[in-house]
Motif scaffolding. Structure first.
Motif, mmCIF file in Angstrom:
data_model
loop_
_atom_site.group_PDB
_atom_site.id
_atom_site.type_symbol
_atom_site.label_atom_id
_atom_site.label_comp_id
_atom_site.label_asym_id
_atom_site.label_seq_id
_atom_site.Cartn_x
_atom_site.Cartn_y
_atom_site.Cartn_z
ATOM 1 N N ASN A 157 -13.884 2.537 4.738
ATOM 2 C CA ASN A 157 -15.063 3.350 5.012
ATOM 3 C C ASN A 157 -16.254 2.522 5.487
ATOM 4 O OD1 ASN A 157 -13.828 5.764 4.513
ATOM 5 N ND2 ASN A 157 -14.520 5.905 2.381
ATOM 6 N N ASP A 185 -6.148 -1.364 -5.925
ATOM 7 C CA ASP A 185 -5.323 -0.219 -5.555
ATOM 8 C C ASP A 185 -5.840 0.480 -4.296
ATOM 9 O OD1 ASP A 185 -7.335 1.537 -6.305
ATOM 10 O OD2 ASP A 185 -6.479 1.968 -8.268
ATOM 11 N N ILE A 186 -5.190 1.575 -3.930
ATOM 12 C CA ILE A 186 -5.453 2.228 -2.644
ATOM 13 C C ILE A 186 -6.897 2.740 -2.548
ATOM 14 C CG2 ILE A 186 -4.563 4.443 -3.454
ATOM 15 C CD1 ILE A 186 -3.624 5.014 -0.636
ATOM 16 N N ARG A 187 -7.524 3.020 -3.694
ATOM 17 C CA ARG A 187 -8.910 3.492 -3.637
ATOM 18 C C ARG A 187 -9.828 2.423 -3.066
ATOM 19 N NH1 ARG A 187 -9.625 5.697 -9.606
ATOM 20 N NH2 ARG A 187 -8.162 4.000 -9.953
ATOM 21 N N ILE A 211 -9.464 2.400 0.672
ATOM 22 C CA ILE A 211 -10.258 3.474 1.276
ATOM 23 C C ILE A 211 -11.737 3.079 1.323
ATOM 24 C CG2 ILE A 211 -11.010 5.881 0.966
ATOM 25 C CD1 ILE A 211 -8.260 6.291 -0.477
ATOM 26 N N ASN A 233 0.844 -1.188 0.000
ATOM 27 C CA ASN A 233 0.000 0.000 0.000
ATOM 28 C C ASN A 233 0.886 1.247 0.000
ATOM 29 O OD1 ASN A 233 -2.190 1.662 0.161
ATOM 30 N ND2 ASN A 233 -2.765 1.110 2.243
ATOM 31 N N ILE A 234 0.336 2.369 -0.440
ATOM 32 C CA ILE A 234 1.084 3.625 -0.404
ATOM 33 C C ILE A 234 1.284 4.035 1.053
ATOM 34 C CG2 ILE A 234 0.860 6.091 -0.892
ATOM 35 C CD1 ILE A 234 -0.612 5.148 -3.513
ATOM 36 N N SER A 235 2.481 4.473 1.391
ATOM 37 C CA SER A 235 2.812 4.743 2.790
ATOM 38 C C SER A 235 3.928 5.770 2.870
ATOM 39 C CB SER A 235 3.265 3.430 3.446
ATOM 40 O OG SER A 235 3.744 3.672 4.730
#
Lengths: 205, 205
Positions: B97, B88-90, B93, B63-65
């Motif tokens: 949520n 992906d990261i979306r 999210i 993941n992006i970090s």
């Protein structure tokens, strides 16, 4: 939306400040930029930073320019006695694309809009008056949008220019070229009837 | 479209490289940025440059970090034996949520798409296999889009994982919550009939 990266979050926040770009779109744009080569992204961010830092406005017509006088005002083949007043650079581009106009421009940088707190003093009207007083301008064409704000601005400028020796004109309003009568709105159609012209004058073009 | 300023033209060109943004929109965005304070525009371009330069990917889940391990993988309250595989990261999210998932993620960075030349070796599949071999993962949830590419990727991963001790599951498909039957497409409605469940099992939630 809380992200795992503050760096990504900052970029998304910034992209989402642009008009018409919500947080979902901003996220998509940020992920696209992340996929690119670092050099490409540096070129992207530099182009934006340099534009804001280094761009200037033409001393004569207030158009966006890289030099003290813009390329249109410097062009010796253009008629400096004919000045077309427009809202912003997009209108300059639109008129240039017609290839019909060989005069110069004056870019107001907006239109009068009391709702948004924009008055004549916020626009480049002072510079226009100065050009009229100093120069050999024979005609000022008010090429403003046919909105309430455009009309207000035109009304204001016409009053300011009344008494000076320049002729004040405005763009013709009427049917769109290539448009059917039933597609025109009532105001435009009504106006085109009121402003009708002798057949010989219009049809020969 | 030839502009009076090369600086503006460069910025418009760069903005127009973004997906879904044509030259007219790029022009509007550039003029909006020109209207802002220089400091604001520097913050804007810096946020984008820094994101691309400094962002990294989590050593565990890709993941992006901002740090070697992302905040989700570092969280001691999350179950490391349950791993949700996403594109992906979306998607991370979106699932976060829901507040329904307390396991960890594995971000593939895309889906298999032969048309775009993206094969399994272009995704973070090797790292997933490594996690499965090394760790105490009990279940892998394939949370991929219900597209041809998503299905292909799920098919591939399921085959790779067959034989290892992990349980492979996928997200349920059926009617949207709050949706009428006549609004569902035929495939979804057909699937929801085939996958029907005992009333007691679904209705009590």
């Amino acid at each position: 939306m809380s992200l795992s990266s503050t760096l990504l979050e900052n970029a998304v926040d910034q992209l989402a400040t642009l008009p018409g770009i919500g947080r979902r779109t901003a996220m998509r744009l940020a992920l696209e930029l992340l996929r690119r080569e670092p050099q490409e992204v540096i070129r992207f961010s530099e182009a934006i930073r340099r534009m804001r830092d280094e761009v200037r406005f033409c001393d004569t017509c207030c158009n966006i320019s890289d030099e003290p006088r813009c390329s249109i005002c410097r062009d010796p083949n253009r008629d400096p006695s004919l000045v077309c007043v427009v809202e912003d650079i997009r209108d300059v581009i639109a008129i240039e694309n017609t290839r019909q106009f060989k005069g110069q421009y004056h870019v107001l940088g907006g239109v009068i809009s009391p709702m948004d707190g924009i008055g004549p003093e916020d626009l480049n009207t002072r510079q226009l008056m100065q050009r009229v007083e100093e120069g050999d301008i024979g005609e000022v064409i008010l090429a403003l949008g046919t909105t309430l704000e455009g009309d207000t601005t035109g009304f204001y400028l016409n009053r300011k220019l009344t008494g000076s020796k320049v002729r004040v004109t405005m763009l013709a309003r009427g049917l769109s070229v290539g448009g059917d009568l039933d597609q025109a709105d009532e105001l435009t159609l009504g106006r085109s009837i009121a402003d009708r012209k002798p057949y010989e004058q219009l049809a020969k073009r």
